[in-house]
Design a protein around this motif. Sequence first.
Motif, PDB file in Angstrom:
ATOM      1  N   THR A 165       0.840  -1.188   0.000  1.00 27.16           N
ATOM      2  CA  THR A 165       0.000   0.000   0.000  1.00 27.16           C
ATOM      3  C   THR A 165       0.876   1.239   0.000  1.00 27.16           C
ATOM      4  OG1 THR A 165      -1.717  -1.173   1.231  1.00 27.16           O
ATOM      5  CG2 THR A 165      -1.839   1.240   1.206  1.00 27.16           C
ATOM      6  N   GLY A 171       0.713   5.664  -0.441  1.00 24.65           N
ATOM      7  CA  GLY A 171      -0.286   6.711  -0.307  1.00 24.65           C
ATOM      8  C   GLY A 171       0.212   7.978   0.342  1.00 24.65           C
ATOM      9  N   ARG A 219      -4.833   6.238  -1.284  1.00 30.72           N
ATOM     10  CA  ARG A 219      -4.094   4.986  -1.180  1.00 30.72           C
ATOM     11  C   ARG A 219      -4.076   4.305  -2.546  1.00 30.72           C
ATOM     12  NH1 ARG A 219      -3.462   7.416   2.687  1.00 30.72           N
ATOM     13  NH2 ARG A 219      -3.609   6.807   4.861  1.00 30.72           N
TER      14      ARG A 219
END
Length: 159
Positions: free
Chosen positions: A95, A97, A106
């Motif tokens: 992930t 972001g 994200r």
Amino acid sequence: MHTYAIANPVTLPHPALPDADWADSFAITTSDTGITPEIAAQKIMQSRPVWVSRLMQIRDLAMRPFGLKPGVNDPENPDIIGIFPVIARADNSITLGLNDKHLDFRLVIEIDHVAGGRTAIRAITAVKRHNILGQAYLATITPFHRKIVPAMLNAAYGL
């Protein structure tokens, strides 16, 4: 052998950003079975076509007066892929972001080894809009975003 990136359903809430109010997803399959989420994310972020880089430069110039963050170069967080900090890693996903005053964003890259020795790679974008600027920004960039993500997936895998 690869397939072209296609839109893929995504359900909210998403664990990467539980309070997201907007999301989309694109997926591609490849015969590259040795890929990890981090390798996929690096390959996708390094495969940004020139026209996407130019659009990002225009975005950064246009958004500067509003105090929005451009791409990241954070010496306190060297864990960055492309222009985004890594927020989380798991066996099948990574992930990336940013949180900004207008929205939180994200990008989740998931991999799944599927039948026939193939790997599915999914790019999920989740956004939490904070205010009218976030709503206007997302409405403005969505048509570009829906061209950019598949283009980067396709470029990363030689299509």
